[in-house]
Every structure is written in C-alpha cells, then in structure tokens.
Design a protein around this motif. Structure first.
Motif, PDB file in Angstrom:
ATOM      1  N   ALA A 153      -7.513  54.872  52.358  1.00  0.00           N
ATOM      2  CA  ALA A 153      -7.797  53.448  52.510  1.00  0.00           C
ATOM      3  C   ALA A 153      -6.510  52.662  52.297  1.00  0.00           C
ATOM      4  N   SER A 154      -6.394  51.547  52.997  1.00  0.00           N
ATOM      5  CA  SER A 154      -5.154  50.759  52.891  1.00  0.00           C
ATOM      6  C   SER A 154      -5.120  50.054  51.536  1.00  0.00           C
ATOM      7  N   MET A 155      -3.926  49.659  51.140  1.00  0.00           N
ATOM      8  CA  MET A 155      -3.744  48.962  49.871  1.00  0.00           C
ATOM      9  C   MET A 155      -4.483  47.631  49.882  1.00  0.00           C
ATOM     10  N   ASN A 156      -4.480  46.959  51.033  1.00  0.00           N
ATOM     11  CA  ASN A 156      -5.168  45.669  51.119  1.00  0.00           C
ATOM     12  C   ASN A 156      -6.663  45.830  50.910  1.00  0.00           C
ATOM     13  N   ASP A 157      -7.237  46.896  51.485  1.00  0.00           N
ATOM     14  CA  ASP A 157      -8.670  47.146  51.298  1.00  0.00           C
ATOM     15  C   ASP A 157      -8.985  47.412  49.833  1.00  0.00           C
ATOM     16  N   ALA A 158      -8.155  48.189  49.184  1.00  0.00           N
ATOM     17  CA  ALA A 158      -8.379  48.494  47.774  1.00  0.00           C
ATOM     18  C   ALA A 158      -8.238  47.249  46.914  1.00  0.00           C
ATOM     19  N   ARG A 159      -7.226  46.443  47.211  1.00  0.00           N
ATOM     20  CA  ARG A 159      -7.000  45.196  46.460  1.00  0.00           C
ATOM     21  C   ARG A 159      -8.180  44.252  46.655  1.00  0.00           C
ATOM     22  N   LEU A 160      -8.663  44.128  47.894  1.00  0.00           N
ATOM     23  CA  LEU A 160      -9.797  43.263  48.195  1.00  0.00           C
ATOM     24  C   LEU A 160     -11.050  43.728  47.449  1.00  0.00           C
ATOM     25  N   GLN A 161     -11.256  45.033  47.409  1.00  0.00           N
ATOM     26  CA  GLN A 161     -12.427  45.563  46.703  1.00  0.00           C
ATOM     27  C   GLN A 161     -12.332  45.260  45.204  1.00  0.00           C
ATOM     28  N   ARG A 162     -11.151  45.426  44.599  1.00  0.00           N
ATOM     29  CA  ARG A 162     -10.979  45.104  43.176  1.00  0.00           C
ATOM     30  C   ARG A 162     -11.231  43.629  42.913  1.00  0.00           C
ATOM     31  N   ARG A 163     -10.753  42.760  43.808  1.00  0.00           N
ATOM     32  CA  ARG A 163     -10.980  41.315  43.632  1.00  0.00           C
ATOM     33  C   ARG A 163     -12.457  40.981  43.696  1.00  0.00           C
ATOM     34  N   ARG A 164     -13.161  41.603  44.641  1.00  0.00           N
ATOM     35  CA  ARG A 164     -14.613  41.360  44.743  1.00  0.00           C
ATOM     36  C   ARG A 164     -15.326  41.805  43.473  1.00  0.00           C
ATOM     37  N   GLN A 165     -14.944  42.978  42.953  1.00  0.00           N
ATOM     38  CA  GLN A 165     -15.571  43.468  41.726  1.00  0.00           C
ATOM     39  C   GLN A 165     -15.270  42.531  40.561  1.00  0.00           C
ATOM     40  N   ALA A 166     -14.048  42.052  40.469  1.00  0.00           N
ATOM     41  CA  ALA A 166     -13.681  41.137  39.386  1.00  0.00           C
ATOM     42  C   ALA A 166     -14.457  39.823  39.504  1.00  0.00           C
ATOM     43  N   THR A 169     -18.031  40.370  38.420  1.00  0.00           N
ATOM     44  CA  THR A 169     -18.106  40.491  36.965  1.00  0.00           C
ATOM     45  C   THR A 169     -17.977  39.126  36.299  1.00  0.00           C
ATOM     46  N   GLU A 170     -17.042  38.308  36.792  1.00  0.00           N
ATOM     47  CA  GLU A 170     -16.841  36.964  36.242  1.00  0.00           C
ATOM     48  C   GLU A 170     -18.080  36.100  36.453  1.00  0.00           C
ATOM     49  N   ALA A 171     -18.671  36.168  37.644  1.00  0.00           N
ATOM     50  CA  ALA A 171     -19.866  35.376  37.932  1.00  0.00           C
ATOM     51  C   ALA A 171     -21.018  35.792  37.019  1.00  0.00           C
ATOM     52  N   ALA A 172     -21.164  37.094  36.800  1.00  0.00           N
ATOM     53  CA  ALA A 172     -22.236  37.573  35.920  1.00  0.00           C
ATOM     54  C   ALA A 172     -22.005  37.094  34.491  1.00  0.00           C
ATOM     55  N   ALA A 173     -20.761  37.095  34.019  1.00  0.00           N
ATOM     56  CA  ALA A 173     -20.453  36.638  32.667  1.00  0.00           C
ATOM     57  C   ALA A 173     -20.739  35.140  32.522  1.00  0.00           C
ATOM     58  N   LEU A 174     -20.377  34.355  33.534  1.00  0.00           N
ATOM     59  CA  LEU A 174     -20.655  32.912  33.485  1.00  0.00           C
ATOM     60  C   LEU A 174     -22.154  32.631  33.462  1.00  0.00           C
TER      61      LEU A 174
END
Length: 196
Positions: A153-166, A169-174
């Motif tokens: 997988a490309s680095m951009n895809d991995a970075r995008l997936q990490r951002r979505r997960q973050a 997680t932030e939305a659930a915490a709020l």
C-alpha cells in the motif's frame, strides 16, 4: 525469496514406518550433521519442511516421538558443557554400560513385530477431519485482499487511514466527554491548601 527446507525424514516414511524405524532414520540424519544437536531447531526445521503437507502437525509429532525414542534408548544424550537444550550422539560406551535389564528390555521391545493396521475407514475419516479443519481455518482467518500485483500500500493510503482512525477516536472521546458532562453538574473549583 523462499528457502527450501529438507525434512530430516521424508514425510511418507514418517507416515508408514513405526516410531523405532523413524527414529533410526532420524539418527542417521543427525549423525550427518556437525556439532551439537537441538530439539527445538530440528523440530522447527521439520515444521518448515512439512508446511505444505496436509498432516504437517502429525508429521512433526511423530518426529518428536522418534527423538524421544532416541533419548529413551540412550542414543542421544545431554551435552554437559552446554545448556539443557543441547544433545549429542551418545558414545557407544554409554549404551554398553547400561544395566543388563536395559538390554533385556530393549531386546524384548525390538523383538515385537511392528505392524500398523489402519483401516481405510479410519484413513478416510482423518482426511475428512483434516479437510474440515482447513476449511474452518480458512473461514476464521481469511486471507487479506492483496493489493494489485502484490504491491505494498502507498504511504499516502497508510497516512490517510491513520488520520481517519485518529479522527474517529477523537470524535468518540468528545461524544463520551459531552455525555459525561451532561449527566453530572460541574463541580465547583476547590481551594488548594498551602503546604509550603
């Protein structure tokens, strides 16, 4: 790159021969090596060599029984200068010094004919069970979808997936913090005592 492992005893011989004969073949293999022997290394190598066999675990178990047979018959012994996991081919004098009862028991054991009778029904049942277990394993642990041409997988895809997960997680915490705040009134600030 894929390494090719050669089994210490061929799979067909392990399936067909009694433990004693498999042990002798294993001993011949071990005698061809150099240095000290390790059970874990030998079984790990065998596991790799048998990985494509349908009954790989059974083959490794039978090979382990053969190793135990060699130790029980004083053909393998511990290496005093090494840790407990190391073995060496026993010197002949070790077997010669065994008590007479050992030699009588060994002769009686070897005199018994070793014939394995496995009915075709049992063999078929084992094959059905192995197929069912492989199918259950495939269902429980499906192969992940591979990228086209097995490309990573490309680095951009991995970075995008990490951002979505973050973000998730932030939305659930709020949401959790807002829910907790709505259920409880805010506590009044407390005056801290001076300790100095």
């Amino acid at each position: 790159m894929r390494y090719t492992f050669t089994p210490p005893v061929p799979a067909e011989q392990i399936r067909q021969l009694p433990t004693r004969d498999v042990a002798i073949l294993l001993l011949q293999h071990l005698a061809g090596g150099t240095g000290f022997l390790q059970y874990a290394g030998t079984m790990g190598s065998a596991r790799q060599a048998f990985q494509d066999e349908p009954d790989a675990e059974n083959l490794v178990d039978r090979l382990s029984d053969a190793w135990a047979w060699l130790e029980a018959h004083a053909l393998l012994s511990r290496v005093p200068s090494q840790s407990e996991g190391f073995r060496q081919l026993s010197p002949v004098k070790t077997r010669d010094m065994a008590p007479p009862g050992f030699h009588r028991a060994l002769a009686a054991h070897q005199a018994v004919p070793r014939v394995q009778h496995v009915s075709s029904g049992v063999t078929e049942a084992i094959e059905r069970q192995n197929r069912a277990m492989r199918e259950l394993s495939r269902r429980a642990f499906p192969e992940p979808d591979a990228a086209p041409d097995d490309a990573p997988a490309s680095m951009n895809d991995a970075r995008l997936q990490r951002r979505r997960q973050a973000a998730a997680t932030e939305a659930a915490a709020l949401r959790r913090a807002r829910a907790e705040k709505a259920d409880r009134p805010m506590a009044a600030p407390q005056q801290l005592e001076r300790t100095a």
